[in-house]
Design a protein around this motif. Structure first.
Motif, PDB file in Angstrom:
ATOM      1  N   THR A 157      25.169  49.872  68.836  1.00 55.05           N
ATOM      2  CA  THR A 157      24.554  49.452  70.117  1.00 55.05           C
ATOM      3  C   THR A 157      24.644  47.925  70.217  1.00 55.05           C
ATOM      4  OG1 THR A 157      22.369  49.304  69.074  1.00 55.05           O
ATOM      5  CG2 THR A 157      22.921  51.390  70.172  1.00 55.05           C
ATOM      6  N   PRO A 158      25.875  47.382  70.303  1.00 56.26           N
ATOM      7  CA  PRO A 158      26.027  45.927  70.198  1.00 56.26           C
ATOM      8  C   PRO A 158      25.412  45.150  71.348  1.00 56.26           C
ATOM      9  CG  PRO A 158      28.124  46.977  70.730  1.00 56.26           C
ATOM     10  CD  PRO A 158      27.165  48.079  70.433  1.00 56.26           C
ATOM     11  N   SER A 159      25.253  45.791  72.488  1.00 54.09           N
ATOM     12  CA  SER A 159      24.734  45.073  73.655  1.00 54.09           C
ATOM     13  C   SER A 159      23.480  45.738  74.202  1.00 54.09           C
ATOM     14  CB  SER A 159      25.810  45.016  74.747  1.00 54.09           C
ATOM     15  OG  SER A 159      26.968  44.414  74.239  1.00 54.09           O
ATOM     16  N   ALA A 160      22.695  46.355  73.314  1.00 49.26           N
ATOM     17  CA  ALA A 160      21.481  47.037  73.781  1.00 49.26           C
ATOM     18  C   ALA A 160      20.535  46.045  74.445  1.00 49.26           C
ATOM     19  CB  ALA A 160      20.798  47.724  72.603  1.00 49.26           C
ATOM     20  N   ILE A 161      20.428  44.848  73.872  1.00 53.35           N
ATOM     21  CA  ILE A 161      19.480  43.847  74.371  1.00 53.35           C
ATOM     22  C   ILE A 161      20.245  42.560  74.644  1.00 53.35           C
ATOM     23  CG2 ILE A 161      17.365  42.556  73.858  1.00 53.35           C
ATOM     24  CD1 ILE A 161      16.827  45.540  73.849  1.00 53.35           C
ATOM     25  N   LYS A 187      26.230  40.203  68.613  1.00 51.15           N
ATOM     26  CA  LYS A 187      25.252  39.144  68.868  1.00 51.15           C
ATOM     27  C   LYS A 187      23.849  39.747  68.816  1.00 51.15           C
ATOM     28  CE  LYS A 187      28.551  36.626  71.691  1.00 51.15           C
ATOM     29  NZ  LYS A 187      29.029  36.287  73.043  1.00 51.15           N
ATOM     30  N   SER A 188      23.041  39.262  67.900  1.00 46.09           N
ATOM     31  CA  SER A 188      21.718  39.853  67.684  1.00 46.09           C
ATOM     32  C   SER A 188      20.722  39.369  68.737  1.00 46.09           C
ATOM     33  CB  SER A 188      21.212  39.464  66.294  1.00 46.09           C
ATOM     34  OG  SER A 188      20.886  38.078  66.287  1.00 46.09           O
ATOM     35  N   THR A 189      19.564  39.970  68.739  1.00 44.52           N
ATOM     36  CA  THR A 189      18.485  39.510  69.623  1.00 44.52           C
ATOM     37  C   THR A 189      18.121  38.059  69.302  1.00 44.52           C
ATOM     38  OG1 THR A 189      16.937  40.487  68.051  1.00 44.52           O
ATOM     39  CG2 THR A 189      17.474  41.795  70.022  1.00 44.52           C
ATOM     40  N   SER A 190      18.133  37.717  68.002  1.00 45.71           N
ATOM     41  CA  SER A 190      17.814  36.322  67.638  1.00 45.71           C
ATOM     42  C   SER A 190      18.904  35.374  68.120  1.00 45.71           C
ATOM     43  CB  SER A 190      17.631  36.197  66.121  1.00 45.71           C
ATOM     44  OG  SER A 190      16.456  36.861  65.726  1.00 45.71           O
ATOM     45  N   SER A 246      11.228  26.464  96.040  1.00 43.77           N
ATOM     46  CA  SER A 246      10.476  27.711  96.217  1.00 43.77           C
ATOM     47  C   SER A 246      11.104  28.874  95.454  1.00 43.77           C
ATOM     48  CB  SER A 246      10.377  28.065  97.701  1.00 43.77           C
ATOM     49  OG  SER A 246      11.678  28.152  98.239  1.00 43.77           O
ATOM     50  N   THR A 247      12.313  28.683  94.965  1.00 42.93           N
ATOM     51  CA  THR A 247      12.899  29.700  94.083  1.00 42.93           C
ATOM     52  C   THR A 247      13.462  29.012  92.850  1.00 42.93           C
ATOM     53  OG1 THR A 247      15.087  29.593  95.096  1.00 42.93           O
ATOM     54  CG2 THR A 247      13.567  31.251  95.976  1.00 42.93           C
ATOM     55  N   GLY A 248      13.528  29.773  91.781  1.00 44.09           N
ATOM     56  CA  GLY A 248      14.097  29.251  90.542  1.00 44.09           C
ATOM     57  C   GLY A 248      14.892  30.352  89.858  1.00 44.09           C
ATOM     58  N   GLN A 249      15.474  29.984  88.732  1.00 45.97           N
ATOM     59  CA  GLN A 249      16.316  30.929  87.995  1.00 45.97           C
ATOM     60  C   GLN A 249      15.575  31.425  86.760  1.00 45.97           C
ATOM     61  OE1 GLN A 249      18.996  31.786  89.450  1.00 45.97           O
ATOM     62  NE2 GLN A 249      19.705  33.240  87.896  1.00 45.97           N
ATOM     63  N   LEU A 250      15.519  32.744  86.606  1.00 40.11           N
ATOM     64  CA  LEU A 250      14.885  33.338  85.421  1.00 40.11           C
ATOM     65  C   LEU A 250      15.963  33.964  84.537  1.00 40.11           C
ATOM     66  CD1 LEU A 250      12.424  34.517  83.780  1.00 40.11           C
ATOM     67  CD2 LEU A 250      12.599  36.529  85.285  1.00 40.11           C
ATOM     68  N   ILE A 251      15.914  33.653  83.253  1.00 40.60           N
ATOM     69  CA  ILE A 251      16.735  34.371  82.255  1.00 40.60           C
ATOM     70  C   ILE A 251      15.743  35.041  81.316  1.00 40.60           C
ATOM     71  CG2 ILE A 251      18.534  34.187  80.500  1.00 40.60           C
ATOM     72  CD1 ILE A 251      19.255  31.466  81.673  1.00 40.60           C
ATOM     73  N   GLN A 252      15.933  36.323  81.080  1.00 40.94           N
ATOM     74  CA  GLN A 252      14.907  37.046  80.317  1.00 40.94           C
ATOM     75  C   GLN A 252      15.531  38.001  79.304  1.00 40.94           C
ATOM     76  OE1 GLN A 252      12.015  39.887  82.356  1.00 40.94           O
ATOM     77  NE2 GLN A 252      10.787  38.044  82.022  1.00 40.94           N
ATOM     78  N   LEU A 253      14.966  37.951  78.090  1.00 37.50           N
ATOM     79  CA  LEU A 253      15.332  38.877  77.014  1.00 37.50           C
ATOM     80  C   LEU A 253      14.097  39.730  76.770  1.00 37.50           C
ATOM     81  CD1 LEU A 253      17.732  39.138  74.843  1.00 37.50           C
ATOM     82  CD2 LEU A 253      16.147  37.998  73.294  1.00 37.50           C
TER      83      LEU A 253
END
Ligand code: AHR
Length: 646
Positions: free
Chosen positions: A612-616, A526-529, A593-600
């Motif tokens: 390195t299939p899961s580097a990012i 799975k790529s970064t894109s 007052s809190t939320g969920q962050l998903i970050q790449l």
């Protein structure tokens, strides 16, 4: 209950860095437009073995000797002898079918040890102990019949080690007529790698003479159990994207290098023995085992809708059908549409019902050709009009998409929708995040049917990796595409669908890089894109909330949408710059007052690769939020913040 200590830590984690630039962003509480449910989806064509050897579950390459020249070494692609048989591909009489004229002639000499044939699959075969494989082939004895049935052994074995992982036997009756043999293979152990072969052999001295073999098949369990269906791990990776639509069958692979080599729907449906295959546009034979019906059934299984192309009278080699000869091609397109949506009282609908799907498939969008800017003159002067005028009359509820450059040349009748493609640099994508902002709101809608940041070199976009062409998507390409994708949400009143391209490629057999997913016969990368697409599609809103516009010469881009149930603001932030940047979002109403962050996030040139299939991968955590939400986006990052309304 979140403790105050934890809240303080969370606030510190998301607090702006002192050095980071700050952008004030006011979010309007009044929605400007709904987000169409079709917005995020998939573009597919058979390129880089994305179909045969990829999504399509068949494991044997050159299984039916389609479209090869008998007697040549090339015709034996993927096949080799076991023991001391002699192999050649012949044009057989009788043939298995008129569509499959060729067969593998296998001669067993006297005194042969265990001998037969083997197939190396699509660059290897994954053998898994948890799977039952269905193997089959056709056979006949053209001259000397054996005195009694022969016992053939069908096996999956290590190519170098010779270890047998699974085997079964099947009786070959003494017959000169084509007869099918089928056997189930249940590996006792999984193979340690993909360096495995499929074999059909006879015991030492069992037979002296010639047997003809053809139309082999080896299928693992498919996604959702679909007959003649899809490879489960690739389909699951696609399902995880929660895609809404699937564009098929191309791409350039629709067009053919010649008119005769175009994709023809009617050659892709019905029994596999009735499919001749074709020389695809990307340098290899397409079996057409992945045919129109298989596409449509799988699309339904996946909860998607089709965006289907019809051939528009133009082949990639440059030939266009003259205006006065188009009628049979338009009729073939009409029949293609009828197969998909016609009632069962029509020939097309009846054929669909006979294959197991009486109900029409939910087709709304039909694309007339692909990239007809490659020959705009004939598209403008007659091809577009001839197809659309004829087909729109028969199917008034369909929306036909034009594929030449938008309004250049102008087309008549005026297209209701357009398919726009762009392959560019990461910089282009950030500078064009407002690409659709100025488009007229006049009822015309847009499908961004192919887009990808493919090179860092603006002067050589389609060049070699040495001049900047990416082999795998990078963090920089993904976050730049994300900047562009913010514009799709902002303009979702005119952009109804968008898909990265190409979707899939075999890691060593690719005609095009970069690709969203890469694979070999055993793994999927799975790529970064891919992860950027996943973040957008898995975090959709129902309506778009206008906010302060980003500068297209800046590095920070954002989009704010509102989800109705459960009610939440979803904020997407792409930082395409090399330093952290803070956005201060003034939300239109009170939030948790809190939320969920998903970050790449990662180094600009970091990629997920075979080594390195899961580097990012995206990382999730809880962050402190509030109506004035200050968010520091790290350099080269894509973030999605979901915060509940209170
Ligand atoms: O996605 C690869 C190719 O790019 C497609 O086949 C074609 O439509 C475009 O030029």
């Amino acid at each position: 209950m979140v403790s105050s200590v934890l809240l303080a830590l969370l606030a510190a984690a998301s607090a702006p860095l002192l050095s980071s630039a700050q952008t004030q962003i006011t979010v309007n509480g009044t929605s400007s437009h709904p987000i169409p449910s079709t917005l995020w989806g998939l573009m597919f064509e058979d390129i880089s073995h994305s179909g045969d050897g990829g999504l399509y579950g068949e494991l044997l390459q050159n299984r039916a000797f389609q479209q090869v020249t008998p007697g040549t070494t090339a015709a034996l692609n993927a096949w080799s002898a076991v023991g001391n048989t002699t192999l050649s591909v012949i044009a057989d009489s009788p043939a298995i079918s008129s569509s499959l004229p060729n067969a593998l002639s296998v001669t067993f000499p006297s005194g042969a040890p265990r001998s037969g044939v083997q197939n190396s699959g699509y660059f290897g075969i994954a053998v898994r102990a948890s799977s039952t494989y269905t193997a089959s082939f056709f056979y006949r004895f053209p001259s000397t019949l054996p005195s009694a049935a022969l016992t053939a052994t069908v096996s999956l074995a290590g190519a170098s080690s010779g270890t047998t992982f699974a085997s079964g036997t099947v009786a070959l009756r003494p017959t000169a007529q084509w007869t099918q043999a089928t056997v189930a293979l249940r590996p006792r152990t999984s193979a340690p790698d993909i360096n495995n072969v499929f074999e059909v052999t006879l015991a030492a001295g069992a037979f002296v003479g010639t047997v003809h073999l053809g139309m082999f098949s080896l299928f693992p369990p498919t996604f959702g159990g679909q007959a003649n269906g899809m490879r489960a791990d690739i389909a699951q990776a696609l399902l995880d994207l929660k895609p809404s639509f699937f564009r098929l069958p191309g791409g350039n692979n629709l067009e053919g290098q010649t008119i005769a080599q175009r994709w023809q729907w009617n050659n892709t449906v019905g029994p596999l023995t009735a499919r001749p295959g074709r020389v695809g546009d990307w340098g290899y034979v397409n079996t057409d085992g992945l045919g129109l019906y298989e596409y449509l059934v799988w699309i339904e299984l996946m909860g998607m809708v089709p965006i289907m192309a019809i051939w528009s009278g133009f082949a990639l080699g440059g030939a266009a059908v003259p205006a006065n000869q188009l009628a049979p091609y338009i009729e073939q397109s009409r029949q293609q549409i009828e197969f998909v949506i016609g009632s069962t009282s029509t020939p097309g609908g009846a054929l669909r019902a006979s294959l197991g799907h009486p109900a029409p498939f939910p087709l709304l969008y039909v694309e007339v050709g692909n990239e007809d800017f490659l020959q705009p003159s004939t598209y403008q002067s007659y091809r577009w009009a001839a197809f659309v005028n004829a087909l729109q009359a028969d199917y008034p509820n369909l929306r036909f998409l034009a594929t030449s450059s938008f309004n250049s040349p102008a087309l008549s009748p005026k297209p209701q929708s357009w398919d726009i493609h762009v392959y560019q640099t990461p910089t282009w994508f950030t500078q064009n995040s407002a690409f659709y902002d100025s488009f007229a709101r006049d009822g015309t809608t847009f499908f961004e049917g192919e887009y990808a940041a493919i090179s860092t070199n603006p002067n050589d976009i389609f060049g070699a990796p040495s001049s900047g062409r990416l082999v795998y998507p990078t963090v920089q390409s993904a976050v730049s595409e994300a900047a562009f994708m913010m514009g799709f949400e902002r303009n979702a009143d005119v952009v109804f669908a968008a898909s990265y391209a190409p979707l899939l490629a075999h890691v060593t057999q690719n005609q095009w890089t970069p690709n969203l997913l890469s694979f070999d016969s055993g793994t999927v990368i799975k790529s970064t894109s891919y992860w950027a697409q996943w973040m957008f599609s898995n975090n959709r809103g129902d309506v778009y909330l206008p906010s302060t516009l980003a500068s297209t010469s800046g590095a920070l881009f954002w989009s704010v949408v509102q989800r109705v149930s459960p009610p939440a603001f979803i904020i997407k932030v792409s930082n395409t710059g090399t330093s952290a940047s803070t956005g201060v979002f003034r939300l239109p109403s009170a939030v948790a007052s809190t939320g969920q962050l998903i970050q790449l996030a990662g180094a600009a040139n970091a990629s997920n690769t075979p080594t390195t299939p899961s580097a990012i991968t995206p990382q999730s955590r809880t962050i402190a939020t509030g109506q004035n939400l200050s968010f520091s986006a790290p350099a080269m990052s894509l973030s999605v913040i979901t915060v509940a309304l209170v």
